[in-house]
Scaffold this motif. Structure first.
Motif, PDB file in Angstrom:
ATOM      1  N   HIS A  62       0.991  -1.248   0.022  1.00 31.85           N
ATOM      2  CA  HIS A  62      -0.049  -0.078  -0.078  1.00 31.85           C
ATOM      3  C   HIS A  62       0.943   1.290   0.158  1.00 31.85           C
ATOM      4  O   HIS A  62       1.974   1.012   0.245  1.00 31.85           O
ATOM      5  N   THR A  66      -5.390   2.870  -3.104  1.00 32.88           N
ATOM      6  CA  THR A  66      -6.799   2.393  -2.723  1.00 32.88           C
ATOM      7  C   THR A  66      -6.524   1.396  -1.590  1.00 32.88           C
ATOM      8  O   THR A  66      -7.392   1.359  -0.435  1.00 32.88           O
ATOM      9  N   LEU A  67      -5.666   0.755  -1.327  1.00 34.64           N
ATOM     10  CA  LEU A  67      -5.140  -0.522  -0.540  1.00 34.64           C
ATOM     11  C   LEU A  67      -5.026   0.387   0.843  1.00 34.64           C
ATOM     12  O   LEU A  67      -5.186  -0.290   1.804  1.00 34.64           O
ATOM     13  N   ILE A  70      -6.211   3.106   1.898  1.00 35.49           N
ATOM     14  CA  ILE A  70      -7.462   3.453   2.556  1.00 35.49           C
ATOM     15  C   ILE A  70      -8.169   2.257   3.101  1.00 35.49           C
ATOM     16  O   ILE A  70      -9.106   2.162   4.092  1.00 35.49           O
ATOM     17  N   THR A  71      -8.188   1.179   2.244  1.00 36.75           N
ATOM     18  CA  THR A  71      -9.003  -0.246   2.654  1.00 36.75           C
ATOM     19  C   THR A  71      -8.471  -0.561   3.797  1.00 36.75           C
ATOM     20  O   THR A  71      -9.166  -1.070   4.829  1.00 36.75           O
ATOM     21  N   GLU A  81     -12.542  10.247   3.339  1.00 40.31           N
ATOM     22  CA  GLU A  81     -11.881   9.300   2.970  1.00 40.31           C
ATOM     23  C   GLU A  81     -11.765   8.828   1.523  1.00 40.31           C
ATOM     24  O   GLU A  81     -11.091   8.543   0.499  1.00 40.31           O
ATOM     25  N   VAL A 120      -9.101   9.210  -1.661  1.00 44.16           N
ATOM     26  CA  VAL A 120      -8.707   8.263  -2.696  1.00 44.16           C
ATOM     27  C   VAL A 120      -8.988   8.603  -4.010  1.00 44.16           C
ATOM     28  O   VAL A 120      -8.185   8.887  -5.004  1.00 44.16           O
ATOM     29  N   TYR A 176     -12.432   3.388  -7.855  1.00 45.01           N
ATOM     30  CA  TYR A 176     -11.461   2.878  -6.857  1.00 45.01           C
ATOM     31  C   TYR A 176     -11.832   3.738  -5.545  1.00 45.01           C
ATOM     32  O   TYR A 176     -11.374   3.140  -4.438  1.00 45.01           O
ATOM     33  N   SER A 197     -12.720   0.922  -1.800  1.00 42.81           N
ATOM     34  CA  SER A 197     -11.961   1.170  -0.738  1.00 42.81           C
ATOM     35  C   SER A 197     -12.614   0.882   0.413  1.00 42.81           C
ATOM     36  O   SER A 197     -12.037   0.255   1.640  1.00 42.81           O
TER      37      SER A 197
END
Length: 273
Positions: free
Chosen positions: A104, A128-129, A131-132, A175, A179, A196, A200
């Motif tokens: 990330h 994106t990862l 924020i995931t 958030e 992104v 995208y 997230s």
């Protein structure tokens, strides 16, 4: 508001957790949708929004998760706080492990500063990862609290669970922006940037359903599970959110955003819980 609380009281807790986190996912998508109207977000505004996110997460960690977890734990004195301490540590270690393994890239960081295992994935995926990672403990927290309400634990209330979902939804809005806007600034199309951005938060309903199911199936884990979610959220705030707000000289704005987010989340939890 009372009708919303009554509705959530009337349905299956796992379904309630799902609906609540679909709401938080929807607010992420709403934030991401701003990319259809703007190409860039003022950095000062973005840092203030990220500070707000951190304030909500810290307040939720105490008022919605740690305090109820300690209240419902058996025993007195040091014994009473053991489940919260153990769960908090495990939650932080869980996110620490994910942070070291999952590739990330934090918002506003250079591509050379990406974290996790080495991968050829593009910067868009890595953003994106990042924020995931934020959203996993948030969804888990909502699900665990709804499960605790259904299991009848003292300290877990439907109003508190709804307040937590509302607070997380509010901080998911920036958030989504955080992104989609950077991706648009890199030249990605508005549609892809939006996709995208909203994607997230797709982990939130999944984590919420798993959290609610786990608590209902193994009820004694609830104090540990609440603290686990809190530990994971605090790790995210200190390791990711706060550093992201400090890189462009907007520390004062970010701090005021943090204070505002904390106050709003505390007010929601106390007022509804």
């Amino acid at each position: 508001m009372e009708s919303i609380i009554e509705y959530f009281q009337s349905i299956d807790p796992i379904l309630a957790a799902l609906y609540a986190t679909l709401f938080t996912w929807g607010l992420t998508a709403l934030g991401a949708a701003l990319v259809f109207f703007f190409k860039n977000m003022n950095r000062t505004v973005l840092d203030g929004m990220l500070g707000f996110t951190g304030g909500v997460m810290v307040a939720a960690s105490f008022w919605s998760l740690l305090a109820p977890g300690i209240e419902m734990s058996p025993g007195e004195g040091f014994v009473k706080v053991i489940p919260a301490a153990v769960g908090f540590l495990l939650g932080a270690l869980f996110l620490f492990g994910l942070d070291k393994v999952l590739p990330h890239l934090h918002i506003n960081f250079k591509e050379s500063e990406k974290e996790g295992i080495k991968t050829p994935w593009h910067k868009t995926t890595l953003l994106t990862l990042a924020i995931t990672l934020h959203n996993i403990p948030e969804g888990l927290a909502v699900g665990v609290l709804f499960g605790g309400v259904a299991a009848g634990f003292d300290g877990a209330t439907i109003g508190g669970a709804v307040a937590l979902a509302m607070g997380i939804g509010l901080q998911n809005f920036p958030e989504g922006i955080a992104v989609s806007m950077p991706l648009r600034g890199m030249g990605m199309s508005r549609r892809k940037s939006f996709m995208y951005g909203q994607a997230s938060a797709i982990v939130e309903p999944i984590a919420a359903v798993l959290g609610a199911w786990a608590v209902l199936t193994f009820q004694p884990i609830l104090p540990y599970a609440l603290a686990f979610a809190a530990g994971a959220m605090i790790f995210v705030v200190i390791e990711e959110v706060v550093p992201e707000t400090q890189r462009a000289g907007n520390a004062d704005i970010a701090t005021l955003g943090f204070i505002g987010g904390f106050i709003i989340m505390m007010t929601l939890d106390v007022g509804l819980g």
